[in-house]
Write an enzyme that holds these catalytic residues in place. Structure first.
Site, short mmCIF file in Angstrom:
data_model
loop_
_atom_site.label_atom_id
_atom_site.label_comp_id
_atom_site.label_asym_id
_atom_site.label_seq_id
_atom_site.Cartn_x
_atom_site.Cartn_y
_atom_site.Cartn_z
N ASP A 1 -80.57 28.73 -93.06
CA ASP A 1 -81.23 28.32 -94.29
C ASP A 1 -82.54 29.08 -94.45
O ASP A 1 -83.25 29.33 -93.47
CB ASP A 1 -81.50 26.81 -94.25
CG ASP A 1 -81.96 26.28 -95.59
OD1 ASP A 1 -83.17 26.44 -95.90
OD2 ASP A 1 -81.15 25.72 -96.33
N GLN B 1 -73.96 19.90 -106.33
CA GLN B 1 -74.48 20.22 -107.66
C GLN B 1 -73.83 21.50 -108.19
O GLN B 1 -74.38 22.58 -108.11
CB GLN B 1 -76.00 20.39 -107.60
CG GLN B 1 -76.71 19.13 -107.14
CD GLN B 1 -78.19 19.34 -107.00
OE1 GLN B 1 -78.72 20.37 -107.38
NE2 GLN B 1 -78.88 18.37 -106.42
N HIS C 1 -78.35 21.09 -98.49
CA HIS C 1 -78.38 22.34 -97.74
C HIS C 1 -77.28 22.40 -96.69
O HIS C 1 -76.59 23.41 -96.55
CB HIS C 1 -79.75 22.52 -97.07
CG HIS C 1 -80.87 22.68 -98.04
ND1 HIS C 1 -81.61 23.85 -98.15
CD2 HIS C 1 -81.40 21.84 -98.96
CE1 HIS C 1 -82.53 23.71 -99.08
NE2 HIS C 1 -82.43 22.49 -99.58
#
Length: 416
Positions: free
Chosen positions: A125, A324, A20
């Site tokens: 977030d 990722q 994150h």
């Protein structure tokens, strides 16, 4: 317009988890390149980790700052030494971690109020729900950052609205509602955030969901060409306030990438199975193993078993975290959601042959050429009109221009 951009000041608040906060810091760099002053507020551990990178950015003239805020590990209970999600030693500590995150509101607001120039927005977030209250208090837009995809967000939104999964068994297949494509899952395959039933988790999820609904908009680490129909439909849900600006991190190409992120963990037995499957695939690979109790054991196995020597020149094993972002993902057929953190009593193992076979699929055997071309379009350099980075560049500009309008509107509003 350029002078207005330089007057903008964004405050970014990442969740303290590598998957994150690393993309959000990458996003901060991109924003600054568009002329925006950016301050990232996070805990001292993360600040110290990125200080060399940010100092180089500052020395080159970029207006990019890291501001530390103490993480209340002791006050949250049983979190001594745990200041990021990947350092948690038990899945039961995750709710304590989010409780500690909730305790950051007051110290954050004290820091925020003293910032110069005053911030025009907060990008936080999605799991930090209290930032919605802070945005209302200071009368500025609060924007969610999500590191996944429009598909994921749309599925979550539709499930939260329909509650369809509440009344079915764990193994009964059901079609995810209101999607452009037919996608079937079972309840057992849903994220644990939909299936954990403790009062604490339900309260946490309700707050996160409420903050998401009330947010001004969403910034997503995806790009338009990857999922055009899902981006379009999610934009309708959010009233057009959706900006796909990814991928924000660079990534390796032409490799099989194996990683479960910084929260999910596997036993040593499962990790060895993945390693042997990657070896059997005969394809180049990057294998990321999160820090934790099993990391030293698997590192020892890699050397003593001869895995490192057998895959030399073809495989790269990374301990910790890596972004990722490869172009294609393939299911390995798991029918239930795995455990968070690491637990020895795993519920389901994936066979070595399955990993070998999906390695071939990821590398292009049987993958539609058009899909591979979509992946190639992520390789732009951030300049306007260059592949997906062209669309992401445009979305970044649209985000900034939207907030310029908000600032101008606020400045022109009569004050009594």
């Amino acid at each position: 317009m350029a002078s207005q951009k330089h007057q903008l000041h964004f405050v970014l608040v990442p969740l303290m988890s590598p998957g994150h906060f690393i993309p959000m810091i990458d996003m901060a760099k991109l924003l600054e390149q568009h002329g925006v002053t950016v301050t990232v507020v996070t805990n001292p551990v993360i600040v110290s980790r990125f200080h060399p990178t940010i100092n180089r950015a500052i020395e080159s003239g970029l207006a990019l700052w890291l501001l530390p805020i103490r993480f209340p590990s002791v006050e949250a209970g049983r979190l001594e030494g745990c200041k990021t999600v990947d350092t948690l030693t038990s899945p039961h500590l995750l709710i304590n971690f989010f409780y500690a995150v909730g305790m950051l509101q007051q110290p954050f607001e004290q820091l925020f109020e003293a910032l110069e120039p005053f911030s025009c927005c907060i990008i936080a977030d999605k799991h930090i729900g209290w930032v919605g209250d802070t945005g209302r208090k200071f009368q500025i837009p609060r924007i969610i950052f999500d590191g996944m995809s429009c598909l994921t967000l749309l599925c979550s939104h539709n499930l939260c609205i329909s509650k369809f999964h509440d009344n079915i068994s764990e193994s009964e297949p059901f079609e995810l509602p209101d999607l452009p494509d037919r996608i079937e899952l079972t309840k057992a395959q849903l994220s644990i955030l939909f299936t954990l039933g403790t009062p604490e988790w339900k309260a946490f999820q309700e707050r996160v969901r409420a903050a998401e609904v009330e947010s001004y908009g969403v910034v997503i680490n995806s790009f338009e060409e990857l999922e055009p129909r899902y981006a379009e439909q999610f934009r309708k849900v959010k009233g057009d306030k959706v900006w796909c600006i990814g991928p924000v991190s660079l990534y390796p190409g032409s490799v099989v990438y194996a990683c479960l992120g910084s929260i999910s963990g596997l036993s040593l037995r499962e990790l060895i199975g993945i390693g042997l499957g990657l070896e059997a695939s005969q394809h180049p690979f990057v294998w990321v193993i999160r820090d934790g109790s099993e990391a030293e054991k698997i590192e020892k196995w890699v050397k003593e078993d001869g895995f490192e020597e057998r895959t030399k020149g073809r495989g790269l094993v990374i301990q910790g975290w890596a972004p990722q972002v490869l172009e294609i993902g393939v299911s390995i057929g798991v029918q239930v959601v795995g455990h968070l953190i690491t637990e020895e009593n795993c519920g389901e193992l994936v066979e070595i042959d399955v990993i070998r076979e999906v390695g071939g699929k990821v590398m292009g055997e049987g993958i539609d050429r058009g899909e591979k071309e979509k992946g190639k379009r992520t390789r732009g350099d951030g300049k306007e009109g260059n592949g997906s980075r062209g669309s992401s560049y445009l979305n970044m500009r649209l985000l900034i221009e939207d907030l310029i309008k908000q600032v101008n509107h606020k400045d022109s509003t009569p004050r009594f």
